[in-house]
Write a protein that holds these residues in place. Structure first.
Motif, PDB file in Angstrom:
ATOM      1  N   ASN A   1      36.852  28.344  17.707  1.00  0.00           N
ATOM      2  CA  ASN A   1      36.350  26.977  17.516  1.00  0.00           C
ATOM      3  C   ASN A   1      34.855  27.036  17.225  1.00  0.00           C
ATOM      4  N   ARG A   2      34.314  25.879  16.980  1.00  0.00           N
ATOM      5  CA  ARG A   2      32.880  25.837  16.747  1.00  0.00           C
ATOM      6  C   ARG A   2      32.134  26.100  18.054  1.00  0.00           C
ATOM      7  N   SER A   3      31.097  26.838  17.914  1.00  0.00           N
ATOM      8  CA  SER A   3      30.278  27.113  19.097  1.00  0.00           C
ATOM      9  C   SER A   3      29.419  25.886  19.387  1.00  0.00           C
ATOM     10  N   GLN A   4      28.779  25.927  20.549  1.00  0.00           N
ATOM     11  CA  GLN A   4      27.896  24.824  20.903  1.00  0.00           C
ATOM     12  C   GLN A   4      26.803  24.683  19.854  1.00  0.00           C
ATOM     13  N   GLN A   5      26.378  25.810  19.360  1.00  0.00           N
ATOM     14  CA  GLN A   5      25.327  25.803  18.339  1.00  0.00           C
ATOM     15  C   GLN A   5      25.826  25.111  17.072  1.00  0.00           C
ATOM     16  N   ASP A   6      27.084  25.431  16.704  1.00  0.00           N
ATOM     17  CA  ASP A   6      27.678  24.793  15.523  1.00  0.00           C
ATOM     18  C   ASP A   6      27.716  23.280  15.696  1.00  0.00           C
ATOM     19  N   ILE A   7      28.077  22.867  16.900  1.00  0.00           N
ATOM     20  CA  ILE A   7      28.205  21.438  17.172  1.00  0.00           C
ATOM     21  C   ILE A   7      26.851  20.770  17.068  1.00  0.00           C
ATOM     22  N   GLN A   8      25.870  21.400  17.715  1.00  0.00           N
ATOM     23  CA  GLN A   8      24.532  20.810  17.692  1.00  0.00           C
ATOM     24  C   GLN A   8      23.970  20.775  16.266  1.00  0.00           C
TER      25      GLN A   8
ATOM     26  N   SER B   1      40.799  25.420  32.232  1.00  0.00           N
ATOM     27  CA  SER B   1      39.642  25.181  33.079  1.00  0.00           C
ATOM     28  C   SER B   1      38.509  24.595  32.246  1.00  0.00           C
ATOM     29  N   GLN B   2      37.515  24.133  33.000  1.00  0.00           N
ATOM     30  CA  GLN B   2      36.360  23.489  32.379  1.00  0.00           C
ATOM     31  C   GLN B   2      35.721  24.410  31.331  1.00  0.00           C
ATOM     32  N   SER B   3      35.465  23.840  30.174  1.00  0.00           N
ATOM     33  CA  SER B   3      34.787  24.536  29.074  1.00  0.00           C
ATOM     34  C   SER B   3      35.605  25.658  28.457  1.00  0.00           C
ATOM     35  N   ALA B   4      36.885  25.626  28.686  1.00  0.00           N
ATOM     36  CA  ALA B   4      37.744  26.640  28.076  1.00  0.00           C
ATOM     37  C   ALA B   4      37.828  26.425  26.562  1.00  0.00           C
ATOM     38  N   GLY B   5      37.575  25.205  26.127  1.00  0.00           N
ATOM     39  CA  GLY B   5      37.639  24.883  24.707  1.00  0.00           C
ATOM     40  C   GLY B   5      38.781  23.945  24.362  1.00  0.00           C
ATOM     41  N   LYS B   6      39.245  23.203  25.313  1.00  0.00           N
ATOM     42  CA  LYS B   6      40.403  22.308  25.102  1.00  0.00           C
ATOM     43  C   LYS B   6      40.108  21.229  24.050  1.00  0.00           C
ATOM     44  N   SER B   7      38.997  20.535  24.266  1.00  0.00           N
ATOM     45  CA  SER B   7      38.663  19.461  23.331  1.00  0.00           C
ATOM     46  C   SER B   7      38.431  20.035  21.933  1.00  0.00           C
ATOM     47  N   SER B   8      37.850  21.214  21.914  1.00  0.00           N
ATOM     48  CA  SER B   8      37.607  21.865  20.622  1.00  0.00           C
ATOM     49  C   SER B   8      38.909  22.138  19.896  1.00  0.00           C
ATOM     50  N   VAL B   9      39.882  22.615  20.615  1.00  0.00           N
ATOM     51  CA  VAL B   9      41.186  22.907  20.019  1.00  0.00           C
ATOM     52  C   VAL B   9      41.792  21.628  19.441  1.00  0.00           C
TER      53      VAL B   9
ATOM     54  N   ARG C   1      31.940  16.552  23.379  1.00  0.00           N
ATOM     55  CA  ARG C   1      32.046  17.882  23.970  1.00  0.00           C
ATOM     56  C   ARG C   1      30.694  18.361  24.429  1.00  0.00           C
ATOM     57  N   GLY C   2      30.716  19.315  25.313  1.00  0.00           N
ATOM     58  CA  GLY C   2      29.452  19.873  25.764  1.00  0.00           C
ATOM     59  C   GLY C   2      29.712  20.928  26.806  1.00  0.00           C
ATOM     60  N   SER C   3      28.625  21.435  27.388  1.00  0.00           N
ATOM     61  CA  SER C   3      28.803  22.518  28.339  1.00  0.00           C
ATOM     62  C   SER C   3      29.198  21.980  29.717  1.00  0.00           C
TER      63      SER C   3
ATOM     64  N   THR D   1      41.029  30.895  23.200  1.00  0.00           N
ATOM     65  CA  THR D   1      39.819  30.440  22.487  1.00  0.00           C
ATOM     66  C   THR D   1      38.721  31.497  22.626  1.00  0.00           C
ATOM     67  N   LYS D   2      37.662  31.232  21.895  1.00  0.00           N
ATOM     68  CA  LYS D   2      36.454  32.073  22.005  1.00  0.00           C
ATOM     69  C   LYS D   2      36.737  33.549  21.713  1.00  0.00           C
ATOM     70  N   VAL D   3      37.684  33.765  20.848  1.00  0.00           N
ATOM     71  CA  VAL D   3      37.991  35.152  20.460  1.00  0.00           C
ATOM     72  C   VAL D   3      36.738  35.801  19.856  1.00  0.00           C
ATOM     73  N   ASP D   4      35.898  34.974  19.244  1.00  0.00           N
ATOM     74  CA  ASP D   4      34.654  35.490  18.648  1.00  0.00           C
ATOM     75  C   ASP D   4      33.632  35.903  19.693  1.00  0.00           C
ATOM     76  N   LEU D   5      33.840  35.486  20.908  1.00  0.00           N
ATOM     77  CA  LEU D   5      32.822  35.761  21.925  1.00  0.00           C
ATOM     78  C   LEU D   5      33.162  36.957  22.813  1.00  0.00           C
ATOM     79  N   MET D   6      34.231  37.649  22.490  1.00  0.00           N
ATOM     80  CA  MET D   6      34.607  38.796  23.327  1.00  0.00           C
ATOM     81  C   MET D   6      33.584  39.925  23.185  1.00  0.00           C
TER      82      MET D   6
HETATM   83  P1  GDP Z   1      36.641  21.798  27.314  1.00  0.00           P
HETATM   84  O1  GDP Z   1      35.862  21.474  28.524  1.00  0.00           O
HETATM   85  O2  GDP Z   1      37.804  22.677  27.703  1.00  0.00           O
HETATM   86  O3  GDP Z   1      37.130  20.570  26.630  1.00  0.00           O
HETATM   87  O4  GDP Z   1      35.743  22.626  26.360  1.00  0.00           O
HETATM   88  P2  GDP Z   1      34.992  22.148  25.080  1.00  0.00           P
HETATM   89  O5  GDP Z   1      35.917  22.037  23.952  1.00  0.00           O
HETATM   90  O6  GDP Z   1      34.157  21.002  25.406  1.00  0.00           O
HETATM   91  O7  GDP Z   1      34.105  23.441  24.802  1.00  0.00           O
HETATM   92  C1  GDP Z   1      33.175  23.882  25.713  1.00  0.00           C
HETATM   93  C2  GDP Z   1      32.085  24.691  25.007  1.00  0.00           C
HETATM   94  O8  GDP Z   1      32.631  25.866  24.504  1.00  0.00           O
HETATM   95  C3  GDP Z   1      31.555  23.915  23.844  1.00  0.00           C
HETATM   96  O9  GDP Z   1      30.152  24.083  23.779  1.00  0.00           O
HETATM   97  C4  GDP Z   1      32.168  24.582  22.657  1.00  0.00           C
HETATM   98  O10 GDP Z   1      31.295  24.595  21.545  1.00  0.00           O
HETATM   99  C5  GDP Z   1      32.390  25.981  23.127  1.00  0.00           C
HETATM  100  N1  GDP Z   1      33.510  26.632  22.484  1.00  0.00           N
HETATM  101  C6  GDP Z   1      34.768  26.232  22.561  1.00  0.00           C
HETATM  102  N2  GDP Z   1      35.599  27.067  21.895  1.00  0.00           N
HETATM  103  C7  GDP Z   1      34.796  28.021  21.352  1.00  0.00           C
HETATM  104  C8  GDP Z   1      35.075  29.140  20.560  1.00  0.00           C
HETATM  105  O11 GDP Z   1      36.216  29.463  20.196  1.00  0.00           O
HETATM  106  N3  GDP Z   1      33.982  29.937  20.170  1.00  0.00           N
HETATM  107  C9  GDP Z   1      32.736  29.594  20.572  1.00  0.00           C
HETATM  108  N4  GDP Z   1      31.723  30.368  20.165  1.00  0.00           N
HETATM  109  N5  GDP Z   1      32.455  28.528  21.341  1.00  0.00           N
HETATM  110  C10 GDP Z   1      33.478  27.751  21.724  1.00  0.00           C
END
Ligand code: GDP
Ligand code: MG
Length: 818
Positions: A255-262, A38-46, A58-60, A224-229
């Motif tokens: 993956n990198r958080s949005q903050q990391d990306i910015q 689903s949207q923002s699951a972290g696919k592109s990040s992976v 990538r973005g929110s 993904t987002k195991v760090d955010l649980m």
């Molecule tokens: P996509 O829509 O599935 O392609 O999701 P994105 O890869 O664009 O990621 C959506 C948002 O979630 C981005 O802001 C990422 O930084 C964030 N994100 C993705 N994976 C993780 C993760 O494992 N940990 C954290 N903290 N943020 C993540």
């Protein structure tokens, strides 16, 4: 990593590269990894983590709006061996020989991954618009690097529930369909991405994956987002496979958080932090080696490998099919290796020979490409002969264009200055010749139709091979057309001769010819039949009248008066009927032959009702008919109107020289007959078929003498067009003879014309076509011009050749590993 595995991946990437670059589509259905979630699951990040580079937008919000087909290609680096770990071990190392290429801008090498990201954004907007819309047309991106594994990955738009921006109301359905198309291919491995901070039972990715892979054989779960649980919760149950069973298991990543990306946190640092996270986390410490991006990449590679190994035989089979098809297509363009000048002659000769052979086989009906929709070639020629020509001949009525007057004129003319004993025979000869001419038009048409068919055939003799050389093809057609045209003349004039020959001599001795006697009896019996019917009818009417009279019905008297009036009128109107009778005769032969049957007919009629015969008006058919053959009291005296009355029976008087009146009348025929005729009659006399009668229709005699006589005979009136009984009889006789003779000629023409056409046109052309082509076109000076290649076909052929080359290479690549 096993060397074989690397080999396999190299093979697949080579294949993919080869096939994809050459054909533009993935016709081999090569294995690839498809990322869903689903949207923002972290696919592109992976994906980014797997590549080890920061290159995906990538973005929110909804960012991935077109499928991205990402091909990772491992290239060798000069200094060090390409190694998976190198990418992560030395993050700051200068990465030479690393670049990206888009299929839509093939000439440009991207070395800055920031540019790659911007190009993806721009290309997404270009096709999918600027406002959240999605588009199914993929973006193809290749990343060449010594630090990547050979993988093909597909990033897809994420599933969303609520349409926003330009998204259509059915955005969810559209996205779902798009994703399903990619993951439904058995060659794809599904990377089902679910965020760990959302309950796994709500995972859209797993739901989609289960749909196409219910046994979980080719699905890899990524958490993904195991760090955010939430604090105090962990994903251990899921990662160990206790919550949701997948054969290939679940792998947790950070993956990198949005903050990391910015904050532009370097990828290398993030990967390091990820591995730290798992190694130090109390829940994941023990399974740390089976967590993280690095492990995911390895697993993917291995999975892909075994998958490829499984699919390779299928791919090979598919490749063979494609090769066969392409080879066949290529063969249809002909043998291509005639580039050398020394081969041009044999090339032309070969094409010529095939063209000629194709022409001949089409004519013979042995062509392999026989149409089932319409008659063609030989069958069509057969059809022209039998159906078209045959029925055209059949439909000719040999006497319908001859009016009774035409025949009478011919009879009169044919007797010349002297009365003929058997007039019809002379007139028959005169009349039948122009009738034979009626056969000429359909015969010539038959020649033309066959000619036209042959022209058509020669236009369909080309092959795909020949279509490569449009000028040669045009020349071949031209030469054959010329040949056909040349033969049209001889065939046509021969057919003309056939008709002329028939007209040259009227063979009344032909065994099938009816003959005068038979025709006579034919006419007589016809007449007899008609007479009998008429008598019966009259008798019936008479009785009816009588009955009505007896009944005292009104109007009977009037009826009788009318009848008498009509009879009187008839006598007044037809005075010439009697005189004409006197001037006509029959040959003794006919009298002898036909006498018995005629006598029988007459006697029959006479004995039926002798009184009636006598009481009939002079113009009555039956009456005059009898008078004509046997003479009758009063009949001869009626001739008096035309000159000296003849008291003798007819057969006596007719054997003598023509009477004065007859001579006069004939002369008058010539000099005054036409002007004296009513205009309607004149038109008929002057119509072409009458003038067609030829010299025979001209009157014989001294015109000045006749002119003088004509004044004396002004009372002899030719105005009356009605036929005398004898004339009617003769006319009928002539018609019977013409029909009989015409049928003989028709049969002969129907037989001879097709033979002539076959011999002079069809077979001749078949026989000489090859030689003619060679003598006209096999000239060194023409070769260049003739072998000018059609651009379109040339391109097609080259494309086909290239394709085949590609498939051959691909088969070779597969052959090496299988
Ligand atoms: P996509 O829509 O599935 O392609 O999701 P994105 O890869 O664009 O990621 C959506 C948002 O979630 C981005 O802001 C990422 O930084 C964030 N994100 C993705 N994976 C993780 C993760 O494992 N940990 C954290 N903290 N943020 C993540
Ligand atoms: Mg994305």
């Amino acid at each position: 990593m096993a060397a074989l595995g690397e080999d396999l991946l190299r093979v697949v990437n080579q294949l993919q590269d080869l096939v994809f670059n050459t054909i533009g589509t993935d016709s081999l259905d090569l294995p690839q990894i498809v990322v869903v979630g689903s949207q923002s699951a972290g696919k592109s990040s992976v994906l980014e983590n797997i590549v080890g580079r920061d290159f995906l937008p990538r973005g929110s919000g909804i960012v991935t709006r077109r499928p991205l087909i990402l091909q990772l290609i491992n290239v060798e680096e000069d200094e060090s061996e390409p190694d998976l770990h190198a990418a992560y071990r030395n993050p700051n190392q200068a990465r030479r020989s690393e670049w990206a290429e888009f299929q839509h801008i093939p000439s440009r090498k991207f070395t800055d991954f920031g540019d790659v990201k911007r190009e993806i954004e721009a290309e997404t907007s270009r096709v999918a618009g600027n406002n959240k819309g999605i588009n199914r047309q993929p973006i193809n991106l290749k990343i060449y690097s010594p630090h990547v594994l050979n993988l093909t990955l597909v990033d897809l738009p994420g599933l969303t529930k609520v349409p926003i921006g330009d998204q259509p109301p059915d955005i969810e359905k559209q996205t779902r369909t798009l994703i399903s198309e990619y993951i439904a291919k058995p060659n794809s491995i599904v990377l089902a991405v679910s965020p760990a901070n959302v309950d796994i039972v709500n995972s859209e990715a797993l739901k989609l994956a289960r749909h196409v892979d219910p046994l979980g054989r080719r699905t890899i779960g990524v958490l993904t987002k195991v760090d955010l649980m939430d604090h105090g919760t962990n994903a251990l149950d899921i990662l160990s496979g206790r919550v949701y069973p997948l054969k290939l298991g679940f792998i947790g990543v950070v993956n990198r958080s949005q903050q990391d990306i910015q904050g532009n946190r370097p990828m290398e640092e993030a990967l390091k932090a990820e591995s730290e996270f798992f190694r130090h986390h109390p829940a994941y410490r023990n399974i740390a080696s089976r967590c993280g991006t690095q492990y995911l990449a390895k697993t993917l590679n291995q999975t892909l490998m075994s998958h490829i190994r499984e699919r390779l035989p299928d791919i090979k089979a598919r490749l063979n099919t494609l090769m066969g098809q392409t080879q066949q297509e290529l063969a249809s363009y002909g043998d291509m290796h005639f580039s050398g000048k020394e081969h041009r002659g044999s090339m032309i000769l070969q094409l010529m020979t095939r063209f000629a052979a194709s022409f001949i086989s089409s004519v013979d009906g042995t062509s392999t490409e026989i149409s089932t929709k319409e008659l063609s070639g030989g069958a069509r020629i057969y059809y022209i002969f039998n159906s078209v020509f045959g029925s055209a001949l059949e439909s000719i009525d040999p006497t319908s264009n001859l009016s009774a007057l035409d025949i009478r004129t011919a009879i009169r003319n044919s007797t010349g200055p002297r009365p003929s004993l058997f007039v019809p025979e002379m007139a028959f000869d005169l009349l039948v010749k122009p009738q034979i001419k009626l056969l000429e038009m359909p015969s010539q048409r038959c020649v033309e139709l066959v000619y036209e068919e042959l022209i058509k055939i020669c236009h369909t003799c080309g092959s795909t091979e020949l279509s490569r050389y449009p000028r040669l093809q045009a020349k071949l057609i031209e030469v054959v057309s010329d040949l056909l045209r040349e033969r049209l003349g001889p065939a046509s004039s021969y057919v003309e001769s056939l008709i002329s020959i028939q007209r040259a001599y009227i063979n009344t001795n032909h065994p099938n010819f009816l003959g005068a006697a038979a025709a006579m009896s034919h006419v007589v019996s016809n007449r007899q039949e008609r007479e009998r019917k008429k008598l019966i009818q009259e008798e019936r009417e008479r009785r009816e009248k009588k009955r009505l009279k007896e009944l005292g019905a009104n109007g009977t008297d009037i009826l009788e008066d009318e009848e008498e009036a009509a009879n009187e009128k008839s006598e007044l109107v037809n005075p010439r009927k009697q005189s004409a009778k006197a001037s006509r005769s029959m040959s003794p032969a006919v009298r002898e032959n036909g006498a018995a049957s005629i006598a029988a007919a007459v006697n029959g009629a006479r004995s039926n009702s002798p009184n009636r015969l006598h009481s009939q008006p002079a113009g009555n058919a039956r009456d005059s008919f009898l008078n004509y053959f046997f003479g009758k009291d009063g009949a001869a005296s009626q001739v008096g109107g035309a000159g000296a009355p003849s008291p003798l029976p007819r057969h006596v008087s007719q054997s003598a020289e023509p009477t004065f009146s007859q001579s006069i009348r004939r002369g008058e025929d010539k000099l005054t007959h036409r002007p004296a005729l009513p205009s309607s009659l004149m038109r008929e006399e002057e119509s072409p078929r009458t003038t067609n009668l030829g010299a025979g229709s001209q009157f014989v005699g001294d015109s000045s003498e006749l002119h003088a006589l004509s004044t004396l005979t002004s009372q002899i009136d030719n105005m009356e067009p009605a036929l005398t009984e004898r004339e009617a009889m003769e006319t009928e006789l002539i018609r019977a003879l013409i029909s009989s003779y015409f049928n003989i000629v028709r049969e002969s023409i129907a037989d001879q014309v097709p033979k002539a056409v076959m011999h002079l046109l069809v077979n001749h052309c078949k026989d000489v076509v090859q030689n003619r082509l060679v003598s006209e076109l096999y000239k060194e000076s023409l070769f260049e011009e003739l072998l000018y290649e059609d651009d379109g076909v040339k391109k097609e052929r080259e494309k086909c050749e290239k394709l085949l080359q590609t498939y051959r290479e691909a088969a070779k690549i597969i052959g090496e590993v299988l």
